[in-house]
Design a protein around this motif. Sequence first.
Motif: not given
Length: 455
Positions: A259-264, A266-269, A273-278
């Motif tokens: 859901f958040e992978y492409t959300n600038p 939250t996770l996109a930028n 490693n921070e994407q996975l942890l978050s």
Amino acid sequence: MINWQANSYPKTFVQGTNYKQRKLNPPLILTCGFIVLIIIGTGLLLTPLASTKPLSLMQAMFTATSAVTVTGLVVIDTGTALTLFGQSVVMVLIQIGGIGFMTVAVISLLSLGKTLGLQQRLLASTALDTNDLSGVIKVAKYVVVYSLIIESIAFLLLWASWFDDYGIWHSAYQSLFYTISAFNNAGFALSPDSLSQFRGDFMVNLVITVLFITGGLGFTVLIDIYQQRRWQKLATNTRIVLLATLIINSLAFVLIFLFEYTNPLTLANLPINEQLLSAWFQAVTPRTAGFNTLPIESLTTDSTLFTMLLMMIGGGSVSTASGIKLGTFVILLLAMYSYLRQHATVTIFNRQLSDKLVIKALSVMILYMFIAFTNIMIIARIEPLAVMDISFEVISALSTVGLSRGITSELGTSSQCLIILLMIIGRVGPLTFAYCFAKQKKQPLTYPVTSIQIG
């Protein structure tokens, strides 16, 4: 959340007690106990020693309620508005509210050399969800010992992680605060952005999530794991909670990441490693932890709605978590599955669930939804805020989660009073709260069976 039912006492108590004992209403007494703790906490937070500038009565009461009910919703910044004394008051309220004030009372009486009478054992058995009055003291000791051991290990790990950055004393205090807040699923933080500054820190993410997941399993589950230590010997409830926790957390991690992978916002930028942890942190925190490493108000609509569902489900019974509880959610799913397959009974792990248990789970769900939607409609009527934000706030309060889309301090006095009431109801449980006012009466007659069209 306290798990209580009208017929949970031994028959010897029901049949062989005097009038005063028969008038005992454990749900009401336990609810009043939480209210007394809130009043004491409010008084302490109103003292000049507790805050950097004077707090209003509403600010102090809201903070005390949030701490006692281990929710984490705040109308002030805990790290800057409260002094060391004020923060210590919050920590003590969280610890007592998390493990249960009846547990603290039992251990305190024992440490003073006192013995527990019948009424004290009944109250403690209600809070600890056990029908074995002789085993109340043992369970209370287990709760305290497990809490101290788990919190001590987590404290040392966080202290080692923060030692180089904050020094010996500041890192020790911060570790203590976050350990107590996390294990008790309170969600109180010392910075306004919660744990966002640590979203790339693997150790902090690991320790905090393990703390609130462990706290959310339930003390009866932890005791059963310690005593049995083999999957085949574990109680049905323990296996359900463990399996459901694994499945829900894994599914939530995958969905939040997608859901958040492409959300600038939250996770996109962020680095991978921070994407996975978050994504992991945001997936497991809604089940009543209250911390966040991503801005909640910036989540996509998909993530927001899914987070509300996770908040509603909550954790295990007799835990530091709330919501409708994992057991309730699983029973409702099993009942639906059994009906669709035209099974005569609801079963799991080669065990049959009683109709009374299914009805109880359904009652919890209906009460929860009724309370939630009623308060959403009331607050939406008096507050000029988005319904999504109000709904999120109400469910967060009723599930004692503490996540917010940033509107808590914007609410008027009337709305904040409703949120306070929701936090109290969420901590004792909707069904237990209803038992405070419902008069128990056995049905003297049985009637002919009829049918009503549904579906």
